[in-house]
Design a protein around this motif. Structure first.
Motif, PDB file in Angstrom:
ATOM      1  N   TYR A  96     -27.615   7.158  48.408  1.00  0.00           N
ATOM      2  CA  TYR A  96     -26.466   7.512  47.588  1.00  0.00           C
ATOM      3  C   TYR A  96     -26.939   8.006  46.226  1.00  0.00           C
ATOM      4  N   ILE A  97     -26.229   9.005  45.697  1.00  0.00           N
ATOM      5  CA  ILE A  97     -26.591   9.553  44.392  1.00  0.00           C
ATOM      6  C   ILE A  97     -25.592   9.155  43.316  1.00  0.00           C
ATOM      7  N   GLU A  98     -24.514   8.448  43.704  1.00  0.00           N
ATOM      8  CA  GLU A  98     -23.505   8.049  42.741  1.00  0.00           C
ATOM      9  C   GLU A  98     -24.008   6.881  41.885  1.00  0.00           C
ATOM     10  N   ARG A  99     -23.758   6.956  40.595  1.00  0.00           N
ATOM     11  CA  ARG A  99     -24.043   5.838  39.713  1.00  0.00           C
ATOM     12  C   ARG A  99     -22.987   4.759  39.921  1.00  0.00           C
ATOM     13  N   PRO A 100     -23.284   3.494  39.706  1.00  0.00           N
ATOM     14  CA  PRO A 100     -24.511   2.987  39.093  1.00  0.00           C
ATOM     15  C   PRO A 100     -25.593   2.591  40.088  1.00  0.00           C
ATOM     16  N   PHE A 101     -25.371   2.799  41.380  1.00  0.00           N
ATOM     17  CA  PHE A 101     -26.362   2.366  42.365  1.00  0.00           C
ATOM     18  C   PHE A 101     -27.032   3.557  43.031  1.00  0.00           C
ATOM     19  N   ALA A 102     -27.334   4.575  42.230  1.00  0.00           N
ATOM     20  CA  ALA A 102     -28.063   5.732  42.746  1.00  0.00           C
ATOM     21  C   ALA A 102     -29.396   5.276  43.323  1.00  0.00           C
ATOM     22  N   GLY A 103     -29.691   5.732  44.521  1.00  0.00           N
ATOM     23  CA  GLY A 103     -30.911   5.321  45.194  1.00  0.00           C
ATOM     24  C   GLY A 103     -30.689   4.301  46.283  1.00  0.00           C
ATOM     25  N   ASP A 104     -29.466   3.768  46.385  1.00  0.00           N
ATOM     26  CA  ASP A 104     -29.161   2.797  47.450  1.00  0.00           C
ATOM     27  C   ASP A 104     -29.241   3.499  48.793  1.00  0.00           C
ATOM     28  N   THR A 105     -30.089   3.009  49.668  1.00  0.00           N
ATOM     29  CA  THR A 105     -30.246   3.633  50.973  1.00  0.00           C
ATOM     30  C   THR A 105     -28.961   3.555  51.778  1.00  0.00           C
ATOM     31  N   ARG A 106     -28.706   4.575  52.595  1.00  0.00           N
ATOM     32  CA  ARG A 106     -27.490   4.624  53.400  1.00  0.00           C
ATOM     33  C   ARG A 106     -27.609   3.790  54.672  1.00  0.00           C
ATOM     34  N   ASN A 107     -28.685   3.082  54.828  1.00  0.00           N
ATOM     35  CA  ASN A 107     -28.855   2.280  56.036  1.00  0.00           C
ATOM     36  C   ASN A 107     -29.570   0.975  55.703  1.00  0.00           C
ATOM     37  N   LEU A 108     -29.851   0.227  56.769  1.00  0.00           N
ATOM     38  CA  LEU A 108     -30.500  -1.073  56.632  1.00  0.00           C
ATOM     39  C   LEU A 108     -31.854  -0.936  55.955  1.00  0.00           C
ATOM     40  N   GLN A 109     -32.147  -1.816  55.008  1.00  0.00           N
ATOM     41  CA  GLN A 109     -33.472  -1.870  54.412  1.00  0.00           C
ATOM     42  C   GLN A 109     -33.874  -3.315  54.200  1.00  0.00           C
ATOM     43  N   ILE A 110     -35.079  -3.635  54.674  1.00  0.00           N
ATOM     44  CA  ILE A 110     -35.666  -4.955  54.525  1.00  0.00           C
ATOM     45  C   ILE A 110     -37.044  -4.781  53.906  1.00  0.00           C
ATOM     46  N   LEU A 111     -37.306  -5.494  52.817  1.00  0.00           N
ATOM     47  CA  LEU A 111     -38.582  -5.376  52.129  1.00  0.00           C
ATOM     48  C   LEU A 111     -39.634  -6.284  52.752  1.00  0.00           C
ATOM     49  N   ARG A 112     -40.881  -6.082  52.330  1.00  0.00           N
ATOM     50  CA  ARG A 112     -41.975  -6.942  52.769  1.00  0.00           C
ATOM     51  C   ARG A 112     -41.653  -8.391  52.412  1.00  0.00           C
ATOM     52  N   GLY A 113     -41.803  -9.291  53.355  1.00  0.00           N
ATOM     53  CA  GLY A 113     -41.439 -10.682  53.146  1.00  0.00           C
ATOM     54  C   GLY A 113     -40.068 -11.018  53.688  1.00  0.00           C
ATOM     55  N   GLY A 114     -39.304  -9.996  54.119  1.00  0.00           N
ATOM     56  CA  GLY A 114     -38.038 -10.248  54.792  1.00  0.00           C
ATOM     57  C   GLY A 114     -36.807 -10.163  53.928  1.00  0.00           C
ATOM     58  N   GLU A 115     -36.922  -9.752  52.645  1.00  0.00           N
ATOM     59  CA  GLU A 115     -35.741  -9.700  51.787  1.00  0.00           C
ATOM     60  C   GLU A 115     -34.835  -8.538  52.184  1.00  0.00           C
ATOM     61  N   LEU A 116     -33.560  -8.858  52.427  1.00  0.00           N
ATOM     62  CA  LEU A 116     -32.559  -7.859  52.793  1.00  0.00           C
ATOM     63  C   LEU A 116     -31.951  -7.280  51.522  1.00  0.00           C
ATOM     64  N   VAL A 117     -31.999  -5.948  51.366  1.00  0.00           N
ATOM     65  CA  VAL A 117     -31.475  -5.329  50.144  1.00  0.00           C
ATOM     66  C   VAL A 117     -30.362  -4.328  50.413  1.00  0.00           C
ATOM     67  N   SER A 118     -30.221  -3.860  51.652  1.00  0.00           N
ATOM     68  CA  SER A 118     -29.181  -2.878  51.952  1.00  0.00           C
ATOM     69  C   SER A 118     -28.691  -3.088  53.379  1.00  0.00           C
ATOM     70  N   SER A 119     -27.388  -2.941  53.571  1.00  0.00           N
ATOM     71  CA  SER A 119     -26.787  -3.181  54.886  1.00  0.00           C
ATOM     72  C   SER A 119     -26.824  -1.921  55.739  1.00  0.00           C
ATOM     73  N   PRO A 120     -26.662  -2.032  57.055  1.00  0.00           N
ATOM     74  CA  PRO A 120     -26.725  -0.862  57.928  1.00  0.00           C
ATOM     75  C   PRO A 120     -25.546   0.074  57.740  1.00  0.00           C
ATOM     76  N   GLY A 121     -25.786   1.366  57.958  1.00  0.00           N
ATOM     77  CA  GLY A 121     -24.719   2.360  57.922  1.00  0.00           C
ATOM     78  C   GLY A 121     -24.124   2.541  59.309  1.00  0.00           C
ATOM     79  N   GLU A 122     -22.822   2.700  59.384  1.00  0.00           N
ATOM     80  CA  GLU A 122     -22.152   2.744  60.684  1.00  0.00           C
ATOM     81  C   GLU A 122     -22.531   3.970  61.507  1.00  0.00           C
ATOM     82  N   ASP A 123     -22.865   5.076  60.848  1.00  0.00           N
ATOM     83  CA  ASP A 123     -23.096   6.314  61.577  1.00  0.00           C
ATOM     84  C   ASP A 123     -24.558   6.731  61.594  1.00  0.00           C
ATOM     85  N   ARG A 124     -25.456   5.835  61.260  1.00  0.00           N
ATOM     86  CA  ARG A 124     -26.862   6.209  61.166  1.00  0.00           C
ATOM     87  C   ARG A 124     -27.762   5.205  61.882  1.00  0.00           C
TER      88      ARG A 124
END
Length: 241
Positions: free
Chosen positions: A118-146
């Motif tokens: 997403y490019i909209e502020r204030p969360f520009a850079g939020d991935t449009r799909n699921l993202q899990i960082l090293r160590g298992g931290e969940l930072v973004s939820s899955p997108g319905e169409d991706r």
């Protein structure tokens, strides 16, 4: 409750200062450089133990195909995802995100733009799909169409779709769906973690939560049911996280 039990962080578990990282960066502005004028070939442009980079170019189209091939049995290679704001959602070119990787974890040997964002502020850079960082931290939820890429419990790769089933269950038994680290739609509830930044950054009524009872808490992970109580209500929004 987060019900994506089969989804795991992307990566082979290996530690040590000599570990090599094949970075899967989610926000960025460049990929591995194309070699001008190079014809289609099966010969690697670059090699390292367990990894090789190929670049095939077709000037008539023009087209460049960049491929990194890895030996998944090589235990000092890991796949990682990164955030454009280092430890929080943000935007940065790919070469900058590679620098965010802690040298004690390893050094990057290849990286690629991995998702739309997403490019909209204030969360520009939020991935449009699921993202899990090293160590298992969940930072973004899955997108319905991706679709998204993940490794299962046996380390086997998959590409699939998933739906967000995150929800809060209130003391009266009613359930409310929640988003994660994103701009809320009208009337939507959103859960914010430190990956969102130093504050919620939006107007609205914020419920400041604290841990209640025993069991796991933060960092947020998939497959959890968390117990919390409301410590404070802030009707102005922009609450410190």
């Amino acid at each position: 409750m987060i019900s994506l039990e089969d989804v795991r962080p992307v990566g082979l578990r290996k530690r040590g200062e000599n570990a090599l990282i094949l970075g899967l960066a989610l926000i960025g502005g460049l990929v591995l450089a194309t070699m001008p004028g190079q014809a289609a070939t099966n010969q690697p442009v670059w090699q390292a133990p367990g990894a090789a980079y190929y670049c095939d170019t077709y000037p008539r189209i023009p087209l460049a195909v960049n491929v990194v091939r890895i030996d998944r049995s090589q235990k000092d290679l890991e796949l990682h995802t990164t955030l454009g704001g280092n430890d929080q959602i943000g935007m940065a070119v790919l070469s900058k995100q590679v620098q965010f990787i802690n040298p004690q974890v390893g050094r990057a040997i290849a990286a690629i733009n991995g998702d739309y964002f997403y490019i909209e502020r204030p969360f520009a850079g939020d991935t449009r799909n699921l993202q899990i960082l090293r160590g298992g931290e969940l930072v973004s939820s899955p997108g319905e169409d991706r679709a998204f890429f993940y490794l299962d419990a046996k380390g086997e790769p998959h590409i699939t779709n998933a739906l967000n089933s995150f929800a809060v269950v209130w003391p009266n038994g009613k359930s409310t769906p929640v988003g994660l680290n994103e701009i809320p739609d009208t009337g939507q509830a959103v859960l914010y973690t430190t990956a969102a930044g130093i504050s919620t950054r939006v107007e609205g009524t914020d419920l400041i939560l604290e841990h209640s009872g025993k069991g796991s808490w933060l960092p947020l992970r998939i497959g959890q049911t968390l117990l919390a109580r409301v410590r404070q209500v802030n009707p102005q929004g922009y609450s410190k996280i």
